[in-house]
Scaffold this active site. Structure first.
Site, PDB file in Angstrom:
ATOM      1  N   ASN A 213     -23.955  54.741  22.604  1.00 28.61           N
ATOM      2  CA  ASN A 213     -23.474  55.929  22.304  1.00 28.61           C
ATOM      3  C   ASN A 213     -22.136  56.165  22.754  1.00 28.61           C
ATOM      4  O   ASN A 213     -21.339  55.312  23.315  1.00 28.61           O
ATOM      5  CB  ASN A 213     -24.343  57.087  23.066  1.00 28.61           C
ATOM      6  CG  ASN A 213     -24.475  57.061  24.514  1.00 28.61           C
ATOM      7  OD1 ASN A 213     -23.278  57.112  25.240  1.00 28.61           O
ATOM      8  ND2 ASN A 213     -25.593  56.610  25.141  1.00 28.61           N
ATOM      9  N   ASP A 311     -36.925  57.121  32.623  1.00 25.43           N
ATOM     10  CA  ASP A 311     -35.973  58.032  33.105  1.00 25.43           C
ATOM     11  C   ASP A 311     -35.489  57.873  34.400  1.00 25.43           C
ATOM     12  O   ASP A 311     -36.182  58.137  35.368  1.00 25.43           O
ATOM     13  CB  ASP A 311     -36.837  59.678  32.794  1.00 25.43           C
ATOM     14  CG  ASP A 311     -35.540  60.640  33.144  1.00 25.43           C
ATOM     15  OD1 ASP A 311     -34.698  60.745  33.933  1.00 25.43           O
ATOM     16  OD2 ASP A 311     -35.585  61.725  32.082  1.00 25.43           O
ATOM     17  N   PHE A 332     -27.037  65.644  34.775  1.00 28.55           N
ATOM     18  CA  PHE A 332     -26.246  66.187  33.882  1.00 28.55           C
ATOM     19  C   PHE A 332     -26.967  66.359  32.459  1.00 28.55           C
ATOM     20  O   PHE A 332     -28.011  65.884  32.234  1.00 28.55           O
ATOM     21  CB  PHE A 332     -25.222  65.352  33.491  1.00 28.55           C
ATOM     22  CG  PHE A 332     -23.615  65.544  34.443  1.00 28.55           C
ATOM     23  CD1 PHE A 332     -23.718  65.397  35.592  1.00 28.55           C
ATOM     24  CD2 PHE A 332     -22.650  65.846  33.760  1.00 28.55           C
ATOM     25  CE1 PHE A 332     -22.788  65.591  36.478  1.00 28.55           C
ATOM     26  CE2 PHE A 332     -21.614  66.244  34.549  1.00 28.55           C
ATOM     27  CZ  PHE A 332     -21.578  66.031  35.703  1.00 28.55           C
ATOM     28  N   LYS A 346     -34.287  71.649  31.585  1.00 27.92           N
ATOM     29  CA  LYS A 346     -33.986  70.086  32.047  1.00 27.92           C
ATOM     30  C   LYS A 346     -34.078  70.249  33.637  1.00 27.92           C
ATOM     31  O   LYS A 346     -34.763  69.215  34.255  1.00 27.92           O
ATOM     32  CB  LYS A 346     -32.576  69.698  31.514  1.00 27.92           C
ATOM     33  CG  LYS A 346     -32.645  68.402  31.459  1.00 27.92           C
ATOM     34  CD  LYS A 346     -31.714  67.650  30.642  1.00 27.92           C
ATOM     35  CE  LYS A 346     -32.086  67.822  28.961  1.00 27.92           C
ATOM     36  NZ  LYS A 346     -31.149  67.211  28.285  1.00 27.92           N
ATOM     37  N   LYS A 350     -37.065  67.917  35.349  1.00 32.48           N
ATOM     38  CA  LYS A 350     -36.776  66.759  36.297  1.00 32.48           C
ATOM     39  C   LYS A 350     -36.566  67.003  37.542  1.00 32.48           C
ATOM     40  O   LYS A 350     -36.458  65.961  38.392  1.00 32.48           O
ATOM     41  CB  LYS A 350     -35.377  66.270  35.739  1.00 32.48           C
ATOM     42  CG  LYS A 350     -35.250  65.847  34.242  1.00 32.48           C
ATOM     43  CD  LYS A 350     -34.378  64.767  33.834  1.00 32.48           C
ATOM     44  CE  LYS A 350     -34.190  64.461  32.393  1.00 32.48           C
ATOM     45  NZ  LYS A 350     -33.476  63.299  31.919  1.00 32.48           N
TER      46      LYS A 350
HETATM   47  O1  C5P Z   1     -33.124  64.125  29.064  1.00 31.22           O
HETATM   48  P1  C5P Z   1     -31.741  63.918  29.052  1.00 31.22           P
HETATM   49  O2  C5P Z   1     -31.127  62.642  28.649  1.00 31.22           O
HETATM   50  O3  C5P Z   1     -30.746  64.999  28.425  1.00 31.22           O
HETATM   51  O4  C5P Z   1     -31.116  64.322  30.653  1.00 31.22           O
HETATM   52  C1  C5P Z   1     -29.942  63.776  30.991  1.00 31.22           C
HETATM   53  C2  C5P Z   1     -29.785  63.559  32.498  1.00 31.22           C
HETATM   54  O5  C5P Z   1     -30.783  62.646  32.704  1.00 31.22           O
HETATM   55  C3  C5P Z   1     -28.570  62.838  32.794  1.00 31.22           C
HETATM   56  O6  C5P Z   1     -28.224  63.362  34.200  1.00 31.22           O
HETATM   57  C4  C5P Z   1     -28.843  61.562  32.483  1.00 31.22           C
HETATM   58  O7  C5P Z   1     -27.882  60.625  33.361  1.00 31.22           O
HETATM   59  C5  C5P Z   1     -30.360  61.525  33.108  1.00 31.22           C
HETATM   60  N1  C5P Z   1     -31.049  60.237  32.625  1.00 31.22           N
HETATM   61  C6  C5P Z   1     -31.533  59.422  33.118  1.00 31.22           C
HETATM   62  N2  C5P Z   1     -32.220  58.193  32.610  1.00 31.22           N
HETATM   63  C7  C5P Z   1     -32.745  58.575  31.285  1.00 31.22           C
HETATM   64  C8  C5P Z   1     -32.292  59.628  30.464  1.00 31.22           C
HETATM   65  C9  C5P Z   1     -31.522  60.682  31.252  1.00 31.22           C
HETATM   66  O8  C5P Z   1     -30.957  59.063  34.365  1.00 31.22           O
HETATM   67  N3  C5P Z   1     -33.199  57.466  30.582  1.00 31.22           N
END
Ligand code: C5P
Length: 408
Positions: A213, A311, A332, A346, A350
């Protein structure tokens, strides 16, 4: 948020070919908002003229303790008392030895000796041949000069003017400026162990292709830099980005989300703060091909199946140390709309105490950003600014929350 703004720096040059870097250092300090008073030893004038340093600093250079411009004829007293810091760059082996001996027979060593030691820090950027640097006498003197209260900024390794290669090169002007910025930063996170993820991940399709990305890693690197300047021990787990490692930061390079997850889980037990800025791929190809997938001319396109990545943030936030508050987690959220509602959702999903929202398309790859901090008490906007400035503000916000201060 620039720590050098309004600071008065006495920039001392002793004799060394690295003096050419001091011209750029002088410009950088002034650009950062400092005033610079240059003082040069006699040997320094063999390498750089006072005219150049006067032109760059906008002030006459001091060369002698007998300078009659000072009404009291005591430049060593006046110059050292005005300074917020004295920086010697280049600092020769001889000058270090002179400091160790407390010599006072020329202006620069005299004013270092005369400085109010509790109030005016002395920072040294050594520059010398590798054998001179490695010599027991120099190493002994370096230990002594640090014991006497000076801060040694270290040296670089590489090609030397003499044609040899090794330790002893003076740091670059940008590195010395970064060290000064770090030096003046309030130590809000002293004693903290900060773990940061940054950048994109790369999910392999085959040995030459993958899914990634547009994350540049700039926000995460700026946070790692600000946390380190604030006195924390920082480990930065970085996806594939071409950014220099901030000074003082320990970097672990990873490629895929799974690599990032494994590195973070290994480091998490030692961390007291976890800041997840990485744009982690949500899915990866279920089976990366061992060899390059070929076009076979049939017009058939490959069918990719995906599996979900772990995640990382949610995983860390579920650890008992995070649940008990021993490990403070910051997430973030890059959104394209409804920032507050999405960021708050979020945060709850989380289970992190602080979630930082930003608009994805407006931040990826940019040098500036705007942040929305959401915690259990509400939200606070950090208006558009450079990522460095925002990182410093975020460090302040986190430090305030760790001290049990008011939330957003
Ligand atoms: O769910 P989303 O990707 O939008 O969440 C963003 C947050 O979760 C950011 O802090 C990102 O670094 C973290 N993240 C993570 N592992 C993932 C997806 C997101 O640590 N697989």
């Amino acid at each position: 948020m620039n720590q050098l703004s309004g600071k008065h720096i006495v920039l001392g040059l002793s004799g060394g070919v690295a003096a050419f870097k001091s011209a750029e250092l002088c410009r950088r300090l002034i650009k950062a908002g400092a005033t610079v008073q240059v003082v040069m030893t006699e040997s320094a004038q063999q390498f750089m003229t006072p005219v150049t340093m006067q032109a760059l600093s906008g002030r006459p250079v001091y060369l002698s303790q007998w300078d009659t411009r000072e009404p009291n004829n005591m430049p060593h007293i006046n110059l050292s008392r005005e300074a917020d810091a004295i920086v010697i760059a280049p600092c020769s082996a001889d000058f270090i030895a002179r400091l160790v001996q407390g010599r006072a027979d020329e202006l620069l060593s005299l004013l270092c000796l005369a400085r109010p030691i509790e109030r005016v820090p002395l920072l040294l950027a050594p520059a010398m041949n590798r054998e001179m640097w490695a010599h027991p006498a120099t190493q002994r003197n370096l230990r002594q000069v640090q014991a006497d209260g000076a801060q040694v900024l270290g040296v670089a390794n590489g090609d030397q003017a003499c044609g040899e290669t090794g330790d002893g090169r003076m740091l670059e002007a940008a590195e010395i400026e970064e060290e000064l910025q770090r030096f003046f930063a309030p130590k809000l996170l002293r004693g903290q162990q900060v773990l940061v993820t940054a950048g994109p991940t790369f999910e392999a399709i085959d040995p030459v292709r993958g899914i990634t990305n547009l994350s540049s890693g700039k926000m995460g690197f700026a946070i790692a830099q600000a946390a380190s300047a604030a006195g924390a021990e920082v480990t930065l787990v970085a996806g594939p980005v071409h950014l220099p490692t901030p000074r003082g930061v320990r970097r672990i390079n990873v490629r895929s989300a799974q690599d990032m997850h494994d590195a973070v889980m290994q480091q998490a037990p030692a961390a007291t703060i976890f800041i997840a800025t990485a744009a982690v791929a949500d899915w990866r190809p279920a089976n990366a091909a061992e060899h390059k997938i070929k076009k076979d001319g049939s017009g058939q396109v490959p069918q990719l199946a995906f599996v979900e990545n772990p995640d990382i943030l949610a995983g860390v936030a579920r650890l008992p140390r995070a649940q008990s508050g021993e490990l403070y987690c910051v997430g973030f959220a890059a959104e394209s709309q409804d920032l507050l509602a999405n960021a708050d959702a979020k945060r709850r999903r989380k289970q992190v105490p602080l979630l930082v929202g930003n608009i994805g398309p407006a931040t990826f790859g940019q040098d500036d950003n705007a942040l929305l901090l959401v915690d259990e008490h509400g939200h606070r906007e950090l208006p558009r600014a450079s990522k460095q400035a925002l990182a410093q503000q975020l460090v302040q916000e986190i430090a305030a929350r760790l001290k049990g201060g008011a939330g957003a």
